[in-house]
Design a protein around this motif. Structure first.
Motif, PDB file in Angstrom:
ATOM      1  N   GLU A   1       0.844  -1.194   0.000  1.00 23.68           N
ATOM      2  CA  GLU A   1       0.000   0.000   0.000  1.00 23.68           C
ATOM      3  C   GLU A   1       0.882   1.248   0.000  1.00 23.68           C
ATOM      4  N   ASP A   2       1.692   1.403  -1.056  1.00 26.70           N
ATOM      5  CA  ASP A   2       2.496   2.605  -1.182  1.00 26.70           C
ATOM      6  C   ASP A   2       1.636   3.741  -1.720  1.00 26.70           C
ATOM      7  N   THR A   3       2.261   4.902  -1.903  1.00 26.79           N
ATOM      8  CA  THR A   3       1.518   6.081  -2.374  1.00 26.79           C
ATOM      9  C   THR A   3       0.872   5.842  -3.732  1.00 26.79           C
ATOM     10  N   ASP A   4       1.641   5.250  -4.648  1.00 23.82           N
ATOM     11  CA  ASP A   4       1.126   5.031  -6.001  1.00 23.82           C
ATOM     12  C   ASP A   4       1.125   3.566  -6.412  1.00 23.82           C
ATOM     13  N   ARG A   5       1.299   2.667  -5.446  1.00 28.25           N
ATOM     14  CA  ARG A   5       1.279   1.232  -5.755  1.00 28.25           C
ATOM     15  C   ARG A   5       0.383   0.530  -4.739  1.00 28.25           C
ATOM     16  N   HIS A   6      -0.504  -0.302  -5.260  1.00 32.16           N
ATOM     17  CA  HIS A   6      -1.413  -1.063  -4.402  1.00 32.16           C
ATOM     18  C   HIS A   6      -1.435  -2.509  -4.890  1.00 32.16           C
ATOM     19  N   GLY A   7      -1.309  -3.440  -3.962  1.00 30.92           N
ATOM     20  CA  GLY A   7      -1.314  -4.848  -4.344  1.00 30.92           C
ATOM     21  C   GLY A   7      -0.981  -5.746  -3.165  1.00 30.92           C
ATOM     22  N   PHE A   8      -0.307  -6.882  -3.467  1.00 28.58           N
ATOM     23  CA  PHE A   8       0.065  -7.817  -2.408  1.00 28.58           C
ATOM     24  C   PHE A   8       1.404  -8.461  -2.775  1.00 28.58           C
ATOM     25  N   TYR A   9       2.002  -9.183  -1.818  1.00 29.58           N
ATOM     26  CA  TYR A   9       3.287  -9.832  -2.065  1.00 29.58           C
ATOM     27  C   TYR A   9       3.293 -11.234  -1.474  1.00 29.58           C
ATOM     28  N   VAL A  10       4.182 -12.065  -2.012  1.00 27.36           N
ATOM     29  CA  VAL A  10       4.501 -13.386  -1.448  1.00 27.36           C
ATOM     30  C   VAL A  10       6.025 -13.399  -1.290  1.00 27.36           C
ATOM     31  N   ALA A  11       6.496 -13.576  -0.054  1.00 32.11           N
ATOM     32  CA  ALA A  11       7.944 -13.505   0.229  1.00 32.11           C
ATOM     33  C   ALA A  11       8.366 -14.688   1.098  1.00 32.11           C
ATOM     34  N   ASP A  12       9.647 -15.065   0.999  1.00 28.08           N
ATOM     35  CA  ASP A  12      10.163 -16.153   1.825  1.00 28.08           C
ATOM     36  C   ASP A  12      11.535 -15.765   2.373  1.00 28.08           C
ATOM     37  N   ASP A  13      12.034 -16.595   3.259  1.00 22.41           N
ATOM     38  CA  ASP A  13      13.357 -16.331   3.849  1.00 22.41           C
ATOM     39  C   ASP A  13      14.390 -17.331   3.336  1.00 22.41           C
ATOM     40  N   GLY A  14      14.162 -17.810   2.095  1.00 22.68           N
ATOM     41  CA  GLY A  14      15.106 -18.738   1.472  1.00 22.68           C
ATOM     42  C   GLY A  14      16.309 -18.000   0.909  1.00 22.68           C
ATOM     43  N   PRO A  15      17.041 -18.650   0.002  1.00 24.26           N
ATOM     44  CA  PRO A  15      18.276 -18.054  -0.537  1.00 24.26           C
ATOM     45  C   PRO A  15      18.029 -16.863  -1.450  1.00 24.26           C
ATOM     46  N   GLY A  16      16.793 -16.661  -1.957  1.00 26.71           N
ATOM     47  CA  GLY A  16      16.504 -15.535  -2.819  1.00 26.71           C
ATOM     48  C   GLY A  16      16.906 -15.759  -4.255  1.00 26.71           C
ATOM     49  N   ILE A  17      16.742 -14.706  -5.062  1.00 28.20           N
ATOM     50  CA  ILE A  17      17.045 -14.771  -6.496  1.00 28.20           C
ATOM     51  C   ILE A  17      18.108 -13.728  -6.777  1.00 28.20           C
ATOM     52  N   PRO A  18      19.201 -14.104  -7.423  1.00 28.95           N
ATOM     53  CA  PRO A  18      20.222 -13.118  -7.776  1.00 28.95           C
ATOM     54  C   PRO A  18      19.623 -11.980  -8.587  1.00 28.95           C
ATOM     55  N   SER A  19      20.078 -10.775  -8.349  1.00 33.99           N
ATOM     56  CA  SER A  19      19.500  -9.601  -9.007  1.00 33.99           C
ATOM     57  C   SER A  19      19.548  -9.704 -10.524  1.00 33.99           C
ATOM     58  N   GLU A  20      20.607 -10.339 -11.074  1.00 35.30           N
ATOM     59  CA  GLU A  20      20.724 -10.434 -12.526  1.00 35.30           C
ATOM     60  C   GLU A  20      19.741 -11.429 -13.135  1.00 35.30           C
ATOM     61  N   ASP A  21      19.123 -12.273 -12.283  1.00 29.65           N
ATOM     62  CA  ASP A  21      18.195 -13.296 -12.787  1.00 29.65           C
ATOM     63  C   ASP A  21      16.733 -12.924 -12.563  1.00 29.65           C
ATOM     64  N   ARG A  22      16.461 -11.780 -11.959  1.00 26.09           N
ATOM     65  CA  ARG A  22      15.076 -11.494 -11.534  1.00 26.09           C
ATOM     66  C   ARG A  22      14.122 -11.211 -12.692  1.00 26.09           C
ATOM     67  N   GLU A  23      14.639 -10.794 -13.813  1.00 20.06           N
ATOM     68  CA  GLU A  23      13.766 -10.620 -14.977  1.00 20.06           C
ATOM     69  C   GLU A  23      13.635 -11.914 -15.762  1.00 20.06           C
ATOM     70  N   GLN A  24      14.680 -12.745 -15.752  1.00 22.00           N
ATOM     71  CA  GLN A  24      14.653 -13.997 -16.509  1.00 22.00           C
ATOM     72  C   GLN A  24      13.685 -15.018 -15.924  1.00 22.00           C
ATOM     73  N   VAL A  25      13.399 -14.918 -14.620  1.00 18.78           N
ATOM     74  CA  VAL A  25      12.563 -15.947 -13.994  1.00 18.78           C
ATOM     75  C   VAL A  25      11.171 -15.994 -14.609  1.00 18.78           C
ATOM     76  N   PHE A  26      10.741 -14.914 -15.307  1.00 19.40           N
ATOM     77  CA  PHE A  26       9.406 -14.894 -15.898  1.00 19.40           C
ATOM     78  C   PHE A  26       9.405 -15.352 -17.352  1.00 19.40           C
ATOM     79  N   GLU A  27      10.557 -15.725 -17.849  1.00 18.33           N
ATOM     80  CA  GLU A  27      10.622 -16.217 -19.224  1.00 18.33           C
ATOM     81  C   GLU A  27      10.185 -17.671 -19.285  1.00 18.33           C
TER      82      GLU A  27
END
Length: 646
Positions: free
Chosen positions: A572-598
């Motif tokens: 619920e930011d000023t210009d963004r509204h929605g929801f998230y799903v987050a975990d405390d696992g190893p995460g996704i490297p920043s360089e791979d964050r766009e590729q994961v949707f391919e």
């Protein structure tokens, strides 16, 4: 008798003057007498003061009483004049009567001449007052009748300057007030717009009065009429050297003032003031009418301009079925001119096969108040253009049906899109049929034969084949889901994020992981598609949030699958509204964050690479955006934004 009668007695015989003064003042306590011994002295007294009657002898120094009478009549035609003389003749009496004397009395003309003089003065003053009052009444009635006839001239005036000219002409010709003019207000100024020739003779070209300047501005600012019997006594007069002595100043509402002047002192009586006020009321009403007409015209032009800027058709249909009003878009679309449209019925704009539906829609609008209809317009060139019409019942001030007002919107692109979507859905149905049947059936046969082969042969190669079959079946399921996710989200309803997350968690093999719903919100979505989106995100966290994809040296208890926590919350930011799903696992490297949707991208051994692609597709059909980032615990966080504000 008038409360006070002021008499001017002009005679150089002290005995006559003394006797007359004594008789007049003793006989009637309301009479006061002032005297003069010469004609020049008498004229000077008349010019400087007001008297109700003049008594004069015949044989005066320098002039006769009859000559003095001529001078008085030029100044005051109605002022009573009694010639009271001890000398005279029948010729003198005849001259006096011809000159307009009120009474002719001889000092030696009988007993008690001074008593008769007193009665004569009182009677003359009263008769003159009655005559003046009658004359004023007659003049007032005649002027009021003429003013009412002038109202037609005011109604015919189409500009403010024309109203000003009618006002000036009326004051000059009907009210007999030759020196008059109209000033209009312009910001902090009153500027002249119309005046008579007599005004220029008295003062030249009328001046412009600035705010706070002159008597005219005071009357305009207060809105109160001002009557000045002698403006030379007012310190606020505009020009100290003016020849104007009396002045009427009448405000014309917020428009300006009417100025009426005279070179005489106390030139305007009550009748003059009343008639001038009546004229100013007529002029103000005419100016107000023009002001209202201009405002209505400007508002009409503004509305017409606004309607003409519409890409949609705007129309008003009368009760007789004809168009009463329309915007420029209608002749542009139909190809008919405005003159042609004015002679056409509504049915003329549609092909024959649409007439019934159009007539029924108009009738329904008048009975139910509102209706929507899709119909094709037939242009002058014979082209058929699909339109959606939204009509609303139009009523008059009494609530009676006056017609229909509506908007027509071109739906050609929507129709083309619908046809394109139908063809796309047909191809999609064909594709899903091939995937669902033509691929699954051979796969089912292969799986059956594999089971038979396992009974006759025990080989690790057969296990590899079995795992390949399982991957093929998972791929088929994901391909079907991905294809169907591309359909539009049409079955929208309001659901709660927490309920959806709990339901989806039950389908995820997360025995060694924990779900925490940190916040809740209402989401308007296609429920089935939303479940698939949330399930895929939860499953992605469970499958990739463990240490399975890490090197042994990177494994810690903190990231052990037994301790994995998946969190669901709101954005619920000023210009963004929605929801998230987050975990405390190893995460996704920043360089791979766009590729994961391919499509086909996966780091898991058994992944198909379509899970997050499906998430992205479902988000897109809802008009949302999904992005991958880092959670507060350093794991993966997926944000779905673009939802309506909670």
């Amino acid at each position: 008798m008038t409360d006070r009668i002021r008499v001017l007695h002009v005679d150089d015989d002290p005995a006559v003057v003394e006797a007359a003064t004594s008789a007049l003042e003793q006989e009637h306590c309301g009479i006061t007498v002032e005297t003069a011994t010469s004609v020049a002295d008498g004229i000077e007294r008349l010019d400087s003061d007001a008297f109700d009657c003049v008594v004069a002898g015949y044989d005066l120094p320098e002039q006769t009483g009859v000559e003095f009478l001529d001078a008085v009549r030029k100044r005051a035609p109605d002022l009573p004049f009694v010639l009271f003389t001890s000398e005279g003749s029948e010729a003198a009496a005849s001259d006096a009567i011809s000159a307009g004397v009120t009474e002719y009395l001889r000092v030696d003309g009988g007993a008690e001449p001074y008593a008769r003089l007193a009665h004569t003065v009182v009677d003359a003053v009263e008769r003159t007052a009655d005559n003046i009052e009658h004359a004023q009444s007659t003049r007032r009635e005649r002027a009021i009748e003429e003013l009412h006839s002038t109202a037609r001239a005011f109604m015919r005036a189409t500009t403010e300057d024309a109203v000003a000219q009618v006002t000036v002409d009326t004051a000059r010709t009907i009210l007999n007030m030759p020196a008059n003019g109209v000033h209009f207000a312009d910001g902090d100024s009153l500027y002249p717009v119309a005046w008579t020739e007599q005004v220029e003779e008295l003062i030249g070209t009328p001046p412009v009065f600035e705010a706070g300047e002159a008597l005219a501005w005071q009357a305009f600012e207060t809105g109160e009429a001002r009557v000045h019997d002698d403006i030379t006594s007012s310190p606020d007069r505009y020009n100290p050297e003016t020849d104007i002595r009396s002045e009427l100043i009448l405000p014309l509402g917020d428009h300006g003032v009417l100025l009426i002047g005279s070179s005489e002192v106390s030139a305007f009586d009550d009748t003059d003031v009343t008639l001038a006020r009546t004229l100013s009321v007529h002029a103000t009403a005419a100016l107000n009418r023009l002001d209202r007409d201009r405002q209505l015209r400007e508002e009409r032009e503004f509305i017409d301009q606004a309607l003409d800027t519409l890409d949609d058709l705007f129309y008003v249909i009368g009760t007789d079925g004809s168009l009463r009003r329309w915007n420029e878009r209608i002749p542009e679309v139909t190809g008919y001119s405005d003159d042609e449209i004015g002679d056409m019925a509504v049915a003329d704009f549609f092909p024959d096969d649409e007439h019934g539906a159009v007539e029924a829609a108009i009738d329904e609008t008048r009975t139910t108040g509102r209706v929507t209809l899709e119909a094709e317009i037939l242009t002058a060139d014979g082209e058929r253009i699909p339109y959606e019409f939204a009509g609303t019942r139009l009523t008059d001030a009494d609530g009676a049906v006056a017609g229909t007002v509506g908007i027509g919107r071109d739906i050609s692109q929507r129709r083309a899109y619908e046809r394109q979507l139908e063809r796309k859905n047909e191809r999609l149905d064909e594709f899903t049929s091939i995937v669902s049947h033509d691929l699954r059936n051979p796969l089912t046969v292969a799986e059956g034969n594999l089971e038979l082969a396992k009974t006759e042969c025990d080989s690790d190669y057969l296990d590899e084949v079995s795992r390949s079959h399982e991957r093929m079946r998972a791929l088929i399921d994901d391909l079907l889901t991905f294809a169907r996710a591309g359909e539009t989200a049409t079955d929208l309803e309001s659901v709660t994020l927490a309920n959806i997350a709990e339901e989806c968690w039950q389908t995820v093999e997360g025995d060694r992981a924990t779900l925490v719903v940190e916040a809740d919100r209402q989401i308007r979505a296609d429920t089935a598609k939303l479940r698939r989106l949330v399930s895929n995100l939860l499953r992605n966290s469970v499958e990739h949030g463990s240490t399975s994809a890490q090197a042994p040296s990177d494994r810690t208890a903190e990231h052990d699958e037994e301790n994995l926590t998946v969190r669901v919350g709101t954005v619920e930011d000023t210009d963004r509204h929605g929801f998230y799903v987050a975990d405390d696992g190893p995460g996704i490297p920043s360089e791979d964050r766009e590729q994961v949707f391919e499509g086909g991208y996966s780091t898991g051994e058994n992944g198909t690479g379509f899970g997050l692609k499906i998430v992205q597709r479902i988000a897109e059909v809802h008009g949302w955006t999904v992005t991958a980032t880092e959670s507060e615990a350093g794991g993966a966080r997926f944000e779905v934004t673009g939802l309506e504000p909670a």
